[in-house]
Enzyme design. Structure first.
Site, PDB file in Angstrom:
ATOM      1  N   ALA A   9     -48.036  -5.120  52.014  1.00 20.52           N
ATOM      2  CA  ALA A   9     -47.469  -4.269  53.335  1.00 20.52           C
ATOM      3  C   ALA A   9     -48.157  -3.185  52.035  1.00 20.52           C
ATOM      4  CB  ALA A   9     -46.244  -3.714  53.876  1.00 20.52           C
ATOM      5  N   TYR A  11     -51.393  -0.053  50.697  1.00 23.53           N
ATOM      6  CA  TYR A  11     -52.680   1.186  51.504  1.00 23.53           C
ATOM      7  C   TYR A  11     -53.415   0.531  52.354  1.00 23.53           C
ATOM      8  CZ  TYR A  11     -50.243   4.315  47.833  1.00 23.53           C
ATOM      9  OH  TYR A  11     -49.572   5.819  47.861  1.00 23.53           O
ATOM     10  N   GLU A 161     -58.614   6.798  51.567  1.00 25.78           N
ATOM     11  CA  GLU A 161     -57.114   7.128  51.096  1.00 25.78           C
ATOM     12  C   GLU A 161     -57.827   8.701  52.276  1.00 25.78           C
ATOM     13  OE1 GLU A 161     -54.840   6.753  48.775  1.00 25.78           O
ATOM     14  OE2 GLU A 161     -55.850   4.831  48.289  1.00 25.78           O
ATOM     15  N   ASN A 220     -68.427   0.935  45.550  1.00 28.33           N
ATOM     16  CA  ASN A 220     -67.360   1.568  45.070  1.00 28.33           C
ATOM     17  C   ASN A 220     -68.399   2.336  43.792  1.00 28.33           C
ATOM     18  OD1 ASN A 220     -65.348   2.407  46.121  1.00 28.33           O
ATOM     19  ND2 ASN A 220     -64.235   0.281  45.800  1.00 28.33           N
ATOM     20  N   CYS A 272     -59.404   2.467  43.367  1.00 27.51           N
ATOM     21  CA  CYS A 272     -60.680   1.317  43.429  1.00 27.51           C
ATOM     22  C   CYS A 272     -61.623   1.471  42.137  1.00 27.51           C
ATOM     23  CB  CYS A 272     -61.470   1.368  44.462  1.00 27.51           C
ATOM     24  SG  CYS A 272     -59.784   0.686  45.853  1.00 27.51           S
ATOM     25  N   LYS A 275     -61.003   0.141  38.543  1.00 27.58           N
ATOM     26  CA  LYS A 275     -61.103  -0.874  38.499  1.00 27.58           C
ATOM     27  C   LYS A 275     -61.918  -2.184  39.069  1.00 27.58           C
ATOM     28  CE  LYS A 275     -58.155  -2.791  41.704  1.00 27.58           C
ATOM     29  NZ  LYS A 275     -56.970  -2.922  42.088  1.00 27.58           N
TER      30      LYS A 275
HETATM   31  C1  UDX Z   1     -63.019   4.477  47.665  1.00 25.42           C
HETATM   32  C2  UDX Z   1     -64.233   4.126  48.242  1.00 25.42           C
HETATM   33  O1  UDX Z   1     -64.638   5.658  49.359  1.00 25.42           O
HETATM   34  C3  UDX Z   1     -63.331   3.484  49.815  1.00 25.42           C
HETATM   35  O2  UDX Z   1     -64.922   3.019  50.559  1.00 25.42           O
HETATM   36  C4  UDX Z   1     -62.822   2.081  49.305  1.00 25.42           C
HETATM   37  O3  UDX Z   1     -62.532   1.418  50.163  1.00 25.42           O
HETATM   38  C5  UDX Z   1     -61.367   2.953  48.206  1.00 25.42           C
HETATM   39  O4  UDX Z   1     -61.466   3.859  46.623  1.00 25.42           O
HETATM   40  P1  UDX Z   1     -60.390   6.886  47.667  1.00 25.42           P
HETATM   41  O5  UDX Z   1     -60.536   5.972  46.302  1.00 25.42           O
HETATM   42  O6  UDX Z   1     -59.504   6.347  48.875  1.00 25.42           O
HETATM   43  O7  UDX Z   1     -61.838   4.814  48.769  1.00 25.42           O
HETATM   44  O8  UDX Z   1     -61.564   7.945  47.625  1.00 25.42           O
HETATM   45  P2  UDX Z   1     -62.456   9.025  47.372  1.00 25.42           P
HETATM   46  O9  UDX Z   1     -62.680   9.630  48.720  1.00 25.42           O
HETATM   47  O10 UDX Z   1     -63.939   8.030  47.641  1.00 25.42           O
HETATM   48  O11 UDX Z   1     -62.488   9.701  45.736  1.00 25.42           O
HETATM   49  C6  UDX Z   1     -62.596   9.136  44.621  1.00 25.42           C
HETATM   50  C7  UDX Z   1     -62.499   9.757  43.433  1.00 25.42           C
HETATM   51  O12 UDX Z   1     -64.095  10.729  43.898  1.00 25.42           O
HETATM   52  C8  UDX Z   1     -61.104  11.087  43.966  1.00 25.42           C
HETATM   53  O13 UDX Z   1     -60.075  11.579  42.956  1.00 25.42           O
HETATM   54  C9  UDX Z   1     -62.014  12.317  44.340  1.00 25.42           C
HETATM   55  O14 UDX Z   1     -61.372  14.009  44.754  1.00 25.42           O
HETATM   56  C10 UDX Z   1     -62.771  11.845  43.971  1.00 25.42           C
HETATM   57  N1  UDX Z   1     -64.428  12.739  44.319  1.00 25.42           N
HETATM   58  C11 UDX Z   1     -64.990  12.296  45.397  1.00 25.42           C
HETATM   59  C12 UDX Z   1     -64.996  13.700  43.869  1.00 25.42           C
HETATM   60  O15 UDX Z   1     -64.716  14.262  42.538  1.00 25.42           O
HETATM   61  N2  UDX Z   1     -66.035  14.136  44.303  1.00 25.42           N
HETATM   62  C13 UDX Z   1     -66.474  14.266  44.520  1.00 25.42           C
HETATM   63  O16 UDX Z   1     -67.917  14.556  45.590  1.00 25.42           O
HETATM   64  C14 UDX Z   1     -65.861  12.621  46.365  1.00 25.42           C
HETATM   65  P1  ADP Z   2     -53.558  -2.050  48.157  1.00 15.99           P
HETATM   66  O1  ADP Z   2     -54.103  -0.522  47.421  1.00 15.99           O
HETATM   67  O2  ADP Z   2     -54.641  -2.798  47.517  1.00 15.99           O
HETATM   68  O3  ADP Z   2     -53.493  -2.176  49.668  1.00 15.99           O
HETATM   69  P2  ADP Z   2     -51.133  -1.869  46.666  1.00 15.99           P
HETATM   70  O4  ADP Z   2     -50.293  -1.738  45.425  1.00 15.99           O
HETATM   71  O5  ADP Z   2     -50.701  -0.623  48.040  1.00 15.99           O
HETATM   72  O6  ADP Z   2     -52.316  -2.064  46.956  1.00 15.99           O
HETATM   73  O7  ADP Z   2     -49.882  -3.259  47.543  1.00 15.99           O
HETATM   74  C1  ADP Z   2     -50.078  -4.736  47.250  1.00 15.99           C
HETATM   75  C2  ADP Z   2     -48.360  -5.514  48.076  1.00 15.99           C
HETATM   76  O8  ADP Z   2     -48.546  -6.585  47.885  1.00 15.99           O
HETATM   77  C3  ADP Z   2     -47.203  -4.141  47.833  1.00 15.99           C
HETATM   78  O9  ADP Z   2     -46.848  -3.701  47.906  1.00 15.99           O
HETATM   79  C4  ADP Z   2     -47.181  -5.806  46.582  1.00 15.99           C
HETATM   80  O10 ADP Z   2     -45.231  -5.729  46.223  1.00 15.99           O
HETATM   81  C5  ADP Z   2     -47.087  -7.191  47.784  1.00 15.99           C
HETATM   82  N1  ADP Z   2     -47.543  -8.154  46.999  1.00 15.99           N
HETATM   83  C6  ADP Z   2     -47.949  -8.701  45.871  1.00 15.99           C
HETATM   84  N2  ADP Z   2     -47.481 -10.131  45.265  1.00 15.99           N
HETATM   85  C7  ADP Z   2     -47.192 -10.600  47.042  1.00 15.99           C
HETATM   86  C8  ADP Z   2     -46.977 -11.897  47.899  1.00 15.99           C
HETATM   87  N3  ADP Z   2     -47.331 -12.697  46.696  1.00 15.99           N
HETATM   88  N4  ADP Z   2     -46.650 -11.585  48.674  1.00 15.99           N
HETATM   89  C9  ADP Z   2     -46.004 -10.419  49.496  1.00 15.99           C
HETATM   90  N5  ADP Z   2     -46.501 -10.113  48.915  1.00 15.99           N
HETATM   91  C10 ADP Z   2     -46.963  -9.208  48.022  1.00 15.99           C
END
Ligand code: UDX
Ligand code: ADP
Length: 480
Positions: A9, A11, A161, A220, A272, A275
């Site tokens: 549950a 992000y 996000e 990404n 993301c 990683k």
């Molecule tokens: C990213 C991807 O956009 C999304 O498609 C994927 O599913 C998850 O990873 P997110 O990490 O939520 O999403 O944020 P994003 O808006 O992509 O920004 C990532 C980072 O880049 C932030 O720290 C942001 O401030 C930075 N950024 C973004 C810049 O520095 N400059 C830019 O022009 C755009």
């Molecule tokens: P993402 O950004 O990919 O959604 P998060 O770290 O926010 O990742 O969420 C992953 C969630 O998965 C955490 O809340 C964690 O407690 C849960 N989780 C990890 N392993 C298990 C499992 N075996 N069963 C149920 N929940 C799990």
């Protein structure tokens, strides 16, 4: 009635399932997690994540066809489609340490699914995983299946996000990868039918498993590459007197380049980008593609360079020492409109300044004190474990205070570092701030949010990333 269960549950799982429940009233959606606190928060008025529009979506469906529960096994056994959205941290030990994804949580989820299932299931990879994870998961499931059929699909999430609900309502594309067998194609169709409730058919792309898994890493990596490219340019702009915003604007007009993702910053953060690139690098290395691996590694190197460059600029501008000086940190989240701090560049910048003995006063409109302290005392990569496995926040991190107001943070400060582009930082009363700061008063804008000219008129010495240098800063040795 089709039943969906999502394990994790977080992000990704939370908002995605909430939108599926809203758009598909005929589907029952259960989101399960091992974290009792997280599930309690999803069932309360204070959701565990801040995301514009999410509250309304959850309120409309919770208790009707959307449920949050810790009863993982019950909901998994009842579901037709199981999304897996658990943590996939970077390994910190053993083979592939610092690069490869640690699939411990994924594997334990897969074994649990195999254990409790009594009917055929479609298992959907939702968290970003290395290419070929589906194959490994398929093996775990089929070797423990007691005759039950499992189809595995890859359905990577592209939401960002801060705009998650908007992205989920109107995605650029939905990607579904599956086996090219009749059973695999049937599973793809079943998942396609879910999204077809609100996503136009032409935006749903179906591929084989490996293409879907790799496309997520590739997307990404490409996005992060744009940011490192413009950030590399920002250093050159400062050295030559060019203005990075003007350069971005000019190149973004080329329809082949496009204007998006060209904002120079102190570096990218978030759960993301780093990683996924590390993962990509590891896969390339495992396949003997050293030059390709080195190409992608460079994106992360430039990102680290940008954060170091910023810290060096702060220290060298302030007479080569920040020891004992109060520095206000405005913004800690990895970008605006989120309370998420995973891999935020603010962590590295703050640690760099603390290393030079600065006293930090940190303000972010969405990040809690506990989270900031935890982040500043955590080791690299530790953030990506379930909350209950993360270190407790220490009672104090010396040199750091967290305040709930930008004016309080900047009072008596020698310098201000803007690390997140929150809109409210554009409209602060900078004259009031200047009057209550030590002189000379410095602003280091790591996100290009302030009006440089206006602040210089007030009397600030202003550094803004990628912009022509303040006359004061010209010739500072560490800026190169
Ligand atoms: C990213 C991807 O956009 C999304 O498609 C994927 O599913 C998850 O990873 P997110 O990490 O939520 O999403 O944020 P994003 O808006 O992509 O920004 C990532 C980072 O880049 C932030 O720290 C942001 O401030 C930075 N950024 C973004 C810049 O520095 N400059 C830019 O022009 C755009
Ligand atoms: P993402 O950004 O990919 O959604 P998060 O770290 O926010 O990742 O969420 C992953 C969630 O998965 C955490 O809340 C964690 O407690 C849960 N989780 C990890 N392993 C298990 C499992 N075996 N069963 C149920 N929940 C799990």
């Amino acid at each position: 009635m089709v039943k969906i269960c999502c394990i994790g549950a977080g992000y990704v799982g939370g908002p995605t399932m909430a939108v599926i429940a809203l758009k598909c009233p005929s589907i029952e959606v259960a989101v399960v997690d091992i974290s009792v606190a997280r599930i309690a928060a999803w069932n309360s008025d204070h959701l565990p994540i801040y995301e514009p529009g999410l509250d309304e979506v959850v309120k409309q469906c919770r208790g009707k066809n959307l449920f949050f529960s810790t009863n993982v096994e019950k909901h998994v056994s009842e579901a037709d489609i199981i999304f897996v959205s658990v943590n996939t941290p970077t390994k910190t030990r053993g083979l592939g340490a610092g690069k490869a994804a640690d699939l411990t949580y994924w594997e334990s989820a897969a074994r649990m699914i195999a254990n409790v299932s009594e009917t055929d299931k479609i298992v959907v990879e939702k968290s970003t995983v290395p290419v070929k994870t589906a194959e490994a998961i398929e093996k775990i499931l089929t070797h423990n299946s007691k005759g039950i059929k499992f189809q595995i699909l890859s359905n990577p999430e592209f939401l960002a996000e801060g705009t998650a609900i908007k992205d989920l309502f109107s995605p650029d594309r939905v990607l579904i990868g599956g086996r090219e067998t009749p059973d695999g194609q049937r599973a793809i169709k079943a998942l396609k039918d879910v999204y077809a409730h609100w996503v136009p058919e032409e935006r749903i792309i179906c591929t084989n498993l490996w293409s879907a898994e790799l496309s997520k890493l590739a997307a990404n990596a490409f996005l992060a590459q744009r940011i490192s490219s413009i950030n590399a340019m920002s250093a050159l702009c400062e050295a030559t007197g060019a203005d990075v915003s003007q350069v971005s604007h000019a190149i973004g007009k080329d329809t082949r380049i496009c204007p998006k993702f060209l904002n120079s910053s102190i570096g990218f953060g978030g759960s993301c980008f780093q990683k996924d690139i590390l993962n990509l690098v590891y896969i390339c290395e495992c396949n003997g593609l050293t030059d390709v691996a080195n190409y992608w590694k460079q994106i992360i190197k430039v990102n680290d360079y940008q954060k170091n460059r910023f810290v060096n600029c702060v220290v060298s501008s302030m007479f080569n020492t920040v020891s004992g000086k109060k520095i206000a940190i405005l913004g800690f989240a990895f970008k605006k409109d989120t309370g998420d701090t995973r891999e935020t560049p603010a962590i590295d910048v703050c640690k760099g300044l603390i290393g030079d003995k600065a006293r930090l006063s940190i303000y972010d409109p969405q990040v809690t004190k506990d989270q900031v302290l935890k982040d500043l005392s955590m080791d690299k990569f530790d953030w990506d474990h379930p909350v209950h496995l993360q270190p407790l926040s220490p009672s104090s991190v010396n040199q750091v205070t967290i305040v709930w107001d930008a004016y309080e943070a900047t009072k008596d400060a020698h310098g201000i570092c803007i690390l997140t582009e929150w809109d409210e930082f554009k409209t602060l009363d900078y004259q009031r701030i200047f009057d209550r700061m030590r002189k000379p008063a410095f602003v280091f804008d790591g996100r290009n949010v302030v009006n440089v000219e206006k602040l210089r008129e007030i009397g600030f010495i202003v550094y803004s990333i990628g912009k022509p240098l303040d006359p004061w800063l010209k010739g500072m040795p560490a800026l190169a």
